[in-house]
Design a protein around this motif. Structure first.
Motif, mmCIF file in Angstrom:
data_model
loop_
_atom_site.group_PDB
_atom_site.id
_atom_site.type_symbol
_atom_site.label_atom_id
_atom_site.label_comp_id
_atom_site.label_asym_id
_atom_site.label_seq_id
_atom_site.Cartn_x
_atom_site.Cartn_y
_atom_site.Cartn_z
ATOM 1 N N UNK A 66 -123.827 19.284 20.388
ATOM 2 C CA UNK A 66 -122.954 19.495 21.530
ATOM 3 C C UNK A 66 -123.565 20.551 22.421
ATOM 4 N N UNK A 67 -122.998 20.761 23.591
ATOM 5 C CA UNK A 67 -123.532 21.770 24.491
ATOM 6 C C UNK A 67 -122.960 23.132 24.156
ATOM 7 N N UNK A 68 -123.648 24.173 24.593
ATOM 8 C CA UNK A 68 -123.154 25.517 24.326
ATOM 9 C C UNK A 68 -124.164 26.562 24.725
ATOM 10 N N UNK A 94 -129.405 31.465 26.203
ATOM 11 C CA UNK A 94 -129.579 30.326 27.100
ATOM 12 C C UNK A 94 -128.552 29.238 26.762
ATOM 13 N N UNK A 95 -128.100 28.558 27.771
ATOM 14 C CA UNK A 95 -127.228 27.404 27.548
ATOM 15 C C UNK A 95 -128.077 26.188 27.201
ATOM 16 N N UNK A 96 -127.553 25.354 26.317
ATOM 17 C CA UNK A 96 -128.260 24.137 25.937
ATOM 18 C C UNK A 96 -127.333 22.937 26.103
ATOM 19 N N UNK A 97 -127.945 21.785 26.223
ATOM 20 C CA UNK A 97 -127.200 20.542 26.384
ATOM 21 C C UNK A 97 -127.122 19.791 25.057
ATOM 22 N N UNK A 98 -126.201 18.864 24.968
ATOM 23 C CA UNK A 98 -126.101 18.009 23.778
ATOM 24 C C UNK A 98 -127.419 17.278 23.559
ATOM 25 N N UNK A 99 -127.874 17.277 22.335
ATOM 26 C CA UNK A 99 -129.105 16.636 21.872
ATOM 27 C C UNK A 99 -130.375 17.381 22.309
ATOM 28 N N UNK A 124 -125.692 27.270 14.122
ATOM 29 C CA UNK A 124 -124.416 26.604 14.398
ATOM 30 C C UNK A 124 -123.289 27.601 14.575
ATOM 31 N N UNK A 125 -123.155 28.524 13.636
ATOM 32 C CA UNK A 125 -122.061 29.497 13.711
ATOM 33 C C UNK A 125 -122.243 30.466 14.871
ATOM 34 N N UNK A 126 -123.435 31.045 14.976
ATOM 35 C CA UNK A 126 -123.666 32.032 16.028
ATOM 36 C C UNK A 126 -123.491 31.421 17.415
ATOM 37 N N UNK A 127 -123.974 30.202 17.592
ATOM 38 C CA UNK A 127 -123.838 29.549 18.896
ATOM 39 C C UNK A 127 -122.387 29.206 19.204
ATOM 40 N N UNK A 128 -121.622 28.831 18.178
ATOM 41 C CA UNK A 128 -120.196 28.570 18.394
ATOM 42 C C UNK A 128 -119.467 29.808 18.871
ATOM 43 N N UNK A 159 -120.026 41.125 11.459
ATOM 44 C CA UNK A 159 -121.006 41.653 12.418
ATOM 45 C C UNK A 159 -121.846 40.569 13.074
ATOM 46 N N UNK A 160 -122.122 39.488 12.358
ATOM 47 C CA UNK A 160 -122.858 38.371 12.953
ATOM 48 C C UNK A 160 -122.043 37.782 14.100
ATOM 49 N N UNK A 161 -120.745 37.595 13.843
ATOM 50 C CA UNK A 161 -119.852 37.024 14.848
ATOM 51 C C UNK A 161 -119.751 37.911 16.078
ATOM 52 N N UNK A 162 -119.551 39.212 15.860
ATOM 53 C CA UNK A 162 -119.345 40.093 17.009
ATOM 54 C C UNK A 162 -120.645 40.293 17.799
ATOM 55 N N UNK A 163 -121.780 40.307 17.122
ATOM 56 C CA UNK A 163 -123.048 40.356 17.852
ATOM 57 C C UNK A 163 -123.218 39.095 18.688
ATOM 58 N N UNK A 164 -122.893 37.940 18.119
ATOM 59 C CA UNK A 164 -122.997 36.683 18.861
ATOM 60 C C UNK A 164 -122.076 36.688 20.080
ATOM 61 N N UNK A 165 -120.910 37.313 19.951
ATOM 62 C CA UNK A 165 -119.991 37.400 21.081
ATOM 63 C C UNK A 165 -120.614 38.174 22.231
ATOM 64 N N UNK A 166 -121.335 39.246 21.901
ATOM 65 C CA UNK A 166 -122.008 40.021 22.946
ATOM 66 C C UNK A 166 -123.114 39.189 23.591
ATOM 67 N N UNK A 167 -123.849 38.419 22.782
ATOM 68 C CA UNK A 167 -124.848 37.505 23.333
ATOM 69 C C UNK A 167 -124.192 36.547 24.316
ATOM 70 N N UNK A 168 -122.975 36.108 23.978
ATOM 71 C CA UNK A 168 -122.267 35.162 24.834
ATOM 72 C C UNK A 168 -121.696 35.760 26.099
#
Length: 347
Positions: A66-68, A94-99, A124-128, A159-168
């Motif tokens: 999926x995209x994200x 960076x944003x990515x597209x499906x596939x 998968x988790x970090x990008x979500x 901490x993985x989740x919250x770091x990923x949130x900052x990336x987002x």
């Protein structure tokens, strides 16, 4: 890291977990050794070794279902740093597209195949989480978003989740380790617990000002004992210019924080001469609610479960080249998938 990993099924059979006082999360060495992999990758190693094919040179690609927004790239690099492979990836954030191919790995299969489970899980988790944070920040515009999601997930991944949130795109995180991993200092005020123990919001506000390091903004919860607007004015009148913001965290049992409540608090602050006092909102926020509350006058947002509960963006790894020959399973196109956005991160 030595690069040594699980070698065979006998080793798996002999592996014993002693529950004792351990936490159930895998530690760094367990992940690097391969104990979090799916068992069929160990079986794959056994078969290939028996056929003298374990070191077959391959090219593998990871693509998104999926995209994200991509997060987890530094962990991918760290996991494979001693594997002796070459790795390309989209830049983190960076944003990515499906596939779209987000990572490509080239090298002997036995140097990285055991890590497929971990690699896909990291991305998968970090990008979500990053994608959910990006949606919140987009809804907030130029207003602040802080991730408050650590309490909703296992502490091993908080901490993985919250770091990923900052990336987002989140402007900060409340989890100490998560913020530090993102190169920031943790952000947060105080919980209802201290107000309940002290018994008075204003007393806590004064103690907060006395106790915290100089320059710490005074931000006070105003929904513990009294009407939010009434408590806001009470604290503002006592603290004056020293009050930086009030936090609204009205529970769902009382209807939650509504745009009407934010508008009332904002209007009463302005009418009383406290235009400098900002409004921080938390509790059950979504991008849709953030947008409405921002329009009503909220200045910043503490987002928890929307980010922490975001679904992983499924990732798949395919071998696309074996011994220099393009290959693929049915339904996929053999050979390397062109993606000029990939950048070399290892090798």
């Amino acid at each position: 890291m030595s690069g040594k990993t699980i070698q065979n099924l006998d080793e798996v059979a002999a592996f014993r977990v002693l529950p004792g006082e351990r936490l159930y999360s895998a530690d760094r060495e367990e992940i690097l050794y391969g104990w979090t992999t799916d068992i069929y990758f160990v079986k794959t190693q056994e078969i290939l070794r028996a056929m003298d094919l374990a070191g077959t040179p391959v090219v593998a690609e990871i693509f998104a279902r999926g995209e994200g927004m991509l997060a987890g790239v530094p962990e991918v690099k760290n996991l494979l740093s001693a594997a002796g492979v070459t790795v390309w990836a989209l830049p983190e954030g960076e944003r990515f597209q499906e596939k779209e191919v987000v990572v490509r790995i080239e090298g002997p299969y036995d140097r990285f195949g055991i890590y497929e489970t971990a690699l896909l899980g990291i991305l998968a988790s970090s990008s979500g989480w990053a994608t959910a944070a990006a949606k919140c920040k987009e809804a907030a515009g130029n207003k602040q978003v802080v991730c408050f999601g650590a309490r909703h997930v296992h502490p091993a991944v908080a901490p993985v989740m919250e770091r990923a949130a900052v990336v987002g795109g989140a402007d900060g995180a409340s989890c100490i380790l998560g913020a530090k991993l993102a190169g920031q200092e943790p952000m947060g005020t105080v919980p209802h617990a201290v107000i309940l123990i002290v018994g008075d919001t204003l007393e806590v506000a004064r103690a907060y000002q006395r106790t915290m390091p100089a320059g710490t903004p005074v931000i006070i919860l105003v929904d513990t004992f009294k009407d939010e607007a009434e408590e806001t004015l009470r604290v503002a009148q006592a603290m004056g210019r020293d009050l930086a913001a009030v936090r609204l965290d009205t529970p769902a049992e009382r209807g939650g924080v509504t745009p009407a409540l934010v508008r009332e608090v904002r209007a009463r602050l302005d009418q009383a001469g406290f235009r400098h006092v900002q409004i921080l909102v938390s509790g059950g926020l979504t991008p849709e609610r953030i947008q409405l509350l921002a329009q009503a006058g909220a200045d910043s947002f503490g987002v928890g479960s929307y980010i922490s509960g975001a679904a992983p963006i499924e990732m798949t790894m395919d071998i696309k080249v074996v011994n220099g020959r393009p290959v693929a399973k049915r339904g996929r196109i053999p050979g390397i998938t062109p993606n000029p956005r990939l950048q070399k991160i290892l090798g």
